[in-house]
Design a protein around this motif. Structure first.
Motif, PDB file in Angstrom:
ATOM      1  N   ASP A  91      17.343 120.439  43.766  1.00  0.00           N
ATOM      2  CA  ASP A  91      16.904 121.820  43.530  1.00  0.00           C
ATOM      3  C   ASP A  91      16.420 122.050  42.099  1.00  0.00           C
ATOM      4  O   ASP A  91      15.965 123.151  41.765  1.00  0.00           O
ATOM      5  CB  ASP A  91      18.049 122.797  43.826  1.00  0.00           C
ATOM      6  N   VAL A  92      16.514 121.020  41.256  1.00  0.00           N
ATOM      7  CA  VAL A  92      16.053 121.115  39.864  1.00  0.00           C
ATOM      8  C   VAL A  92      14.718 120.395  39.733  1.00  0.00           C
ATOM      9  O   VAL A  92      14.508 119.337  40.326  1.00  0.00           O
ATOM     10  CB  VAL A  92      17.087 120.486  38.902  1.00  0.00           C
ATOM     11  N   SER A  93      13.800 120.987  38.971  1.00  0.00           N
ATOM     12  CA  SER A  93      12.507 120.342  38.720  1.00  0.00           C
ATOM     13  C   SER A  93      12.601 119.477  37.464  1.00  0.00           C
ATOM     14  O   SER A  93      13.242 119.862  36.485  1.00  0.00           O
ATOM     15  CB  SER A  93      11.413 121.390  38.522  1.00  0.00           C
ATOM     16  N   TYR A  94      11.969 118.318  37.511  1.00  0.00           N
ATOM     17  CA  TYR A  94      11.968 117.385  36.388  1.00  0.00           C
ATOM     18  C   TYR A  94      10.528 117.030  36.018  1.00  0.00           C
ATOM     19  O   TYR A  94       9.633 117.044  36.873  1.00  0.00           O
ATOM     20  CB  TYR A  94      12.694 116.086  36.756  1.00  0.00           C
ATOM     21  N   ALA A  95      10.339 116.697  34.744  1.00  0.00           N
ATOM     22  CA  ALA A  95       9.037 116.202  34.292  1.00  0.00           C
ATOM     23  C   ALA A  95       9.288 115.159  33.220  1.00  0.00           C
ATOM     24  O   ALA A  95      10.276 115.242  32.486  1.00  0.00           O
ATOM     25  CB  ALA A  95       8.181 117.343  33.749  1.00  0.00           C
ATOM     26  N   ILE A  96       8.416 114.182  33.146  1.00  0.00           N
ATOM     27  CA  ILE A  96       8.587 113.110  32.167  1.00  0.00           C
ATOM     28  C   ILE A  96       7.268 112.822  31.471  1.00  0.00           C
ATOM     29  O   ILE A  96       6.217 112.729  32.110  1.00  0.00           O
ATOM     30  CB  ILE A  96       9.165 111.836  32.819  1.00  0.00           C
ATOM     31  N   VAL A  97       7.328 112.719  30.145  1.00  0.00           N
ATOM     32  CA  VAL A  97       6.155 112.387  29.335  1.00  0.00           C
ATOM     33  C   VAL A  97       6.003 110.874  29.267  1.00  0.00           C
ATOM     34  O   VAL A  97       6.968 110.142  29.045  1.00  0.00           O
ATOM     35  CB  VAL A  97       6.303 112.968  27.908  1.00  0.00           C
ATOM     36  N   ASP A  98       4.786 110.414  29.463  1.00  0.00           N
ATOM     37  CA  ASP A  98       4.436 108.991  29.353  1.00  0.00           C
ATOM     38  C   ASP A  98       4.958 108.138  30.494  1.00  0.00           C
ATOM     39  O   ASP A  98       5.306 106.974  30.290  1.00  0.00           O
ATOM     40  CB  ASP A  98       4.913 108.392  28.016  1.00  0.00           C
ATOM     41  N   ASN A  99       4.986 108.708  31.686  1.00  0.00           N
ATOM     42  CA  ASN A  99       5.364 107.878  32.834  1.00  0.00           C
ATOM     43  C   ASN A  99       4.768 108.443  34.112  1.00  0.00           C
ATOM     44  O   ASN A  99       4.726 109.651  34.312  1.00  0.00           O
ATOM     45  CB  ASN A  99       6.878 107.792  32.991  1.00  0.00           C
ATOM     46  N   ALA A 113       9.595 114.336  45.010  1.00  0.00           N
ATOM     47  CA  ALA A 113       9.035 115.674  45.228  1.00  0.00           C
ATOM     48  C   ALA A 113       9.384 116.655  44.121  1.00  0.00           C
ATOM     49  O   ALA A 113       8.662 117.636  43.899  1.00  0.00           O
ATOM     50  CB  ALA A 113       9.515 116.222  46.569  1.00  0.00           C
ATOM     51  N   ASN A 114      10.495 116.414  43.415  1.00  0.00           N
ATOM     52  CA  ASN A 114      10.902 117.336  42.342  1.00  0.00           C
ATOM     53  C   ASN A 114      10.675 116.746  40.943  1.00  0.00           C
ATOM     54  O   ASN A 114      11.279 117.186  39.974  1.00  0.00           O
ATOM     55  CB  ASN A 114      12.367 117.756  42.504  1.00  0.00           C
ATOM     56  N   VAL A 115       9.777 115.763  40.858  1.00  0.00           N
ATOM     57  CA  VAL A 115       9.481 115.133  39.569  1.00  0.00           C
ATOM     58  C   VAL A 115       7.975 115.172  39.298  1.00  0.00           C
ATOM     59  O   VAL A 115       7.166 114.956  40.201  1.00  0.00           O
ATOM     60  CB  VAL A 115       9.969 113.671  39.535  1.00  0.00           C
ATOM     61  N   THR A 116       7.634 115.439  38.050  1.00  0.00           N
ATOM     62  CA  THR A 116       6.233 115.459  37.611  1.00  0.00           C
ATOM     63  C   THR A 116       6.024 114.417  36.525  1.00  0.00           C
ATOM     64  O   THR A 116       6.768 114.388  35.537  1.00  0.00           O
ATOM     65  CB  THR A 116       5.856 116.846  37.046  1.00  0.00           C
ATOM     66  N   GLY A 117       5.041 113.571  36.699  1.00  0.00           N
ATOM     67  CA  GLY A 117       4.690 112.598  35.657  1.00  0.00           C
ATOM     68  C   GLY A 117       3.597 113.160  34.761  1.00  0.00           C
ATOM     69  O   GLY A 117       2.721 113.891  35.233  1.00  0.00           O
ATOM     70  N   VAL A 118       3.661 112.824  33.486  1.00  0.00           N
ATOM     71  CA  VAL A 118       2.627 113.245  32.539  1.00  0.00           C
ATOM     72  C   VAL A 118       2.130 112.026  31.769  1.00  0.00           C
ATOM     73  O   VAL A 118       2.914 111.335  31.121  1.00  0.00           O
ATOM     74  CB  VAL A 118       3.160 114.295  31.537  1.00  0.00           C
ATOM     75  N   MET A 119       0.851 111.760  31.906  1.00  0.00           N
ATOM     76  CA  MET A 119       0.247 110.618  31.228  1.00  0.00           C
ATOM     77  C   MET A 119      -0.899 111.078  30.328  1.00  0.00           C
ATOM     78  O   MET A 119      -1.477 112.142  30.539  1.00  0.00           O
ATOM     79  CB  MET A 119      -0.280 109.612  32.254  1.00  0.00           C
ATOM     80  N   PHE A 120      -1.195 110.258  29.340  1.00  0.00           N
ATOM     81  CA  PHE A 120      -2.303 110.528  28.435  1.00  0.00           C
ATOM     82  C   PHE A 120      -3.225 109.318  28.384  1.00  0.00           C
ATOM     83  O   PHE A 120      -2.764 108.178  28.481  1.00  0.00           O
ATOM     84  CB  PHE A 120      -1.787 110.813  27.018  1.00  0.00           C
ATOM     85  N   ARG A 121      -4.497 109.560  28.217  1.00  0.00           N
ATOM     86  CA  ARG A 121      -5.425 108.469  27.987  1.00  0.00           C
ATOM     87  C   ARG A 121      -5.422 108.171  26.485  1.00  0.00           C
ATOM     88  O   ARG A 121      -6.373 108.475  25.757  1.00  0.00           O
ATOM     89  CB  ARG A 121      -6.823 108.833  28.502  1.00  0.00           C
ATOM     90  N   ALA A 122      -4.308 107.575  26.047  1.00  0.00           N
ATOM     91  CA  ALA A 122      -4.109 107.314  24.617  1.00  0.00           C
ATOM     92  C   ALA A 122      -5.103 106.302  24.081  1.00  0.00           C
ATOM     93  O   ALA A 122      -5.306 106.209  22.864  1.00  0.00           O
ATOM     94  CB  ALA A 122      -2.685 106.824  24.372  1.00  0.00           C
ATOM     95  N   GLN A 123      -5.731 105.538  24.980  1.00  0.00           N
ATOM     96  CA  GLN A 123      -6.744 104.586  24.541  1.00  0.00           C
ATOM     97  C   GLN A 123      -7.963 105.283  23.933  1.00  0.00           C
ATOM     98  O   GLN A 123      -8.688 104.680  23.129  1.00  0.00           O
ATOM     99  CB  GLN A 123      -7.173 103.686  25.706  1.00  0.00           C
ATOM    100  N   GLU A 124      -8.174 106.550  24.297  1.00  0.00           N
ATOM    101  CA  GLU A 124      -9.347 107.277  23.780  1.00  0.00           C
ATOM    102  C   GLU A 124      -9.237 107.580  22.281  1.00  0.00           C
ATOM    103  O   GLU A 124     -10.127 107.193  21.509  1.00  0.00           O
ATOM    104  CB  GLU A 124      -9.564 108.549  24.608  1.00  0.00           C
ATOM    105  N   PRO A 125      -8.163 108.254  21.807  1.00  0.00           N
ATOM    106  CA  PRO A 125      -8.060 108.450  20.356  1.00  0.00           C
ATOM    107  C   PRO A 125      -7.836 107.146  19.613  1.00  0.00           C
ATOM    108  O   PRO A 125      -8.229 107.014  18.448  1.00  0.00           O
ATOM    109  CB  PRO A 125      -6.863 109.398  20.212  1.00  0.00           C
ATOM    110  N   SER A 126      -7.189 106.165  20.272  1.00  0.00           N
ATOM    111  CA  SER A 126      -6.947 104.876  19.631  1.00  0.00           C
ATOM    112  C   SER A 126      -8.266 104.146  19.365  1.00  0.00           C
ATOM    113  O   SER A 126      -8.443 103.497  18.323  1.00  0.00           O
ATOM    114  CB  SER A 126      -6.025 104.017  20.492  1.00  0.00           C
ATOM    115  N   PHE A 127      -9.179 104.232  20.311  1.00  0.00           N
ATOM    116  CA  PHE A 127     -10.515 103.663  20.123  1.00  0.00           C
ATOM    117  C   PHE A 127     -11.188 104.322  18.917  1.00  0.00           C
ATOM    118  O   PHE A 127     -11.797 103.645  18.077  1.00  0.00           O
ATOM    119  CB  PHE A 127     -11.356 103.880  21.380  1.00  0.00           C
TER     120      PHE A 127
END
Length: 348
Positions: free
Chosen positions: A120-128, A136-150
């Protein structure tokens, strides 16, 4: 007279009882008010909330979320070691938080375990990202870190005087691969434009928290001829920047604009604004939108990565050329690599 006194005492007692009833009503009102609160908490990885990097940026995002949304409340718990992850997640769940953030891919297993125990709790994770296995109760957050790195790799190659630059990663993995190979490709791209060979020294600290280790590795790089070192290593990078300051060389920051750590020695920074993602997704969750079971990806098009607009140590002509590179990445003319395989293909 006795009857009058008795009547007065009865009246006072009734008044007191009414007063108690009034106080009880206020307490209930407070309870009703607290139910309208939307509590969000984050658990840091071992870098800590003041890592000058993505934990700190994520916390800034939650603070902004609280400031800009009536009824929103935010908090955090720091993890000193990996064994703290599960305990800290339990604590924030017990604290009544409706959305729980885990910061960093190292928390992926702890997040899935906690989410399974608390559907019943919502979860989110940065970089995964869990891909098609996202609960169903988890949100992944990803970044295209290769863009600023380039972009910062391009800047490094256009700026170096020794034709030797460095990269220091925290712990090898898919996320840090984005930084390493994006950076190497940016260096390679600019070197080809310049018609010269520029080498990239790559080393890993096997830590995201040991600043002294970052400083030691950077010192060796600077003494071996590197004049610019880019780090993607959390708090380890603070040591890298200290080394650049002492050697009077350049460091390139990560995640946040880190120029304030050494104004004369930070060339630029590869921005990965986890604050933007954390605030946006927390707001979606508070609004009642379904965020679970999927992954959100942020990059240049979403204005969540890039380089700072002010780079006082950078040649203005280099900045202008780098923004032209940014535009090519946005329109798909350049697709920065994110791992060894795509890097090898990029170089062909």
């Amino acid at each position: 007279m006795k009857k009058i006194i008795a009547l007065l005492m009865t009246t006072m007692m009734m008044g007191t009882m009414v007063g108690c009833g009034s106080s009880s009503t206020k307490t209930e009102d407070k309870g009703t008010s607290s139910e309208k609160e939307y509590k969000v908490a984050m658990v840091t990885d071992t870098g800590g909330v003041n890592d000058q990097s993505f934990n700190q940026s994520s916390w800034e995002g939650l603070q902004s979320f609280e400031k800009n949304n009536k009824g929103a409340k935010s908090s955090y718990l720091e993890s000193k070691q990996e064994s703290d992850y599960a305990t800290n997640l339990d604590k924030v769940v017990d604290g009544g938080n409706k959305l729980v953030w885990g910061i960093g891919f190292a928390m992926s297993d702890a997040i899935t375990n906690s989410a399974k125990s608390n559907p019943d709790v919502s979860y989110a994770i940065v970089d995964n990202s869990y891909g098609d296995k996202t609960p169903a109760n988890v949100t992944g957050v990803m970044f295209r870190a290769q863009e600023p790195s380039f972009m910062v790799g391009y800047v490094a190659a256009k700026t170096t005087k020794t034709n030797k630059v460095g990269f220091i990663g925290g712990i090898k993995g898919n996320i840090i691969d984005q930084f390493q190979y994006g950076y190497q490709a940016g260096v390679q791209y600019a070197a080809k434009e310049l018609g010269k060979d520029i080498t990239v020294d790559v080393q890993y600290a096997e830590s995201f928290g040991d600043a002294s280790k970052g400083k030691a590795i950077a010192n060796k790089m600077f003494s071996s001829g590197c004049d610019i070192v880019f780090h993607a290593a959390g708090n380890v990078g603070v040591g890298v920047i200290e080394a650049a300051k002492e050697a009077n060389k350049f460091a390139i920051g990560v995640d946040r604009d880190q120029a304030y750590l050494a104004p004369a020695n930070v060339l630029t920074s590869a921005l990965k604004l986890s604050s933007v993602a954390v605030e946006n997704i927390s707001k979606e969750a508070m609004s009642g939108n379904k965020i679970g079971g999927k992954t959100y990806t942020y990059g240049l098009k979403e204005n969540a990565v890039g380089i700072p607009t002010e780079n006082k140590n950078m040649d203005p002509a280099v900045y202008k050329a780098t923004i032209a590179i940014q535009d090519k990445i946005k329109d798909g003319s350049i697709v920065p690599p994110f791992n060894e395989e795509t890097f090898k293909a990029f170089g062909k």
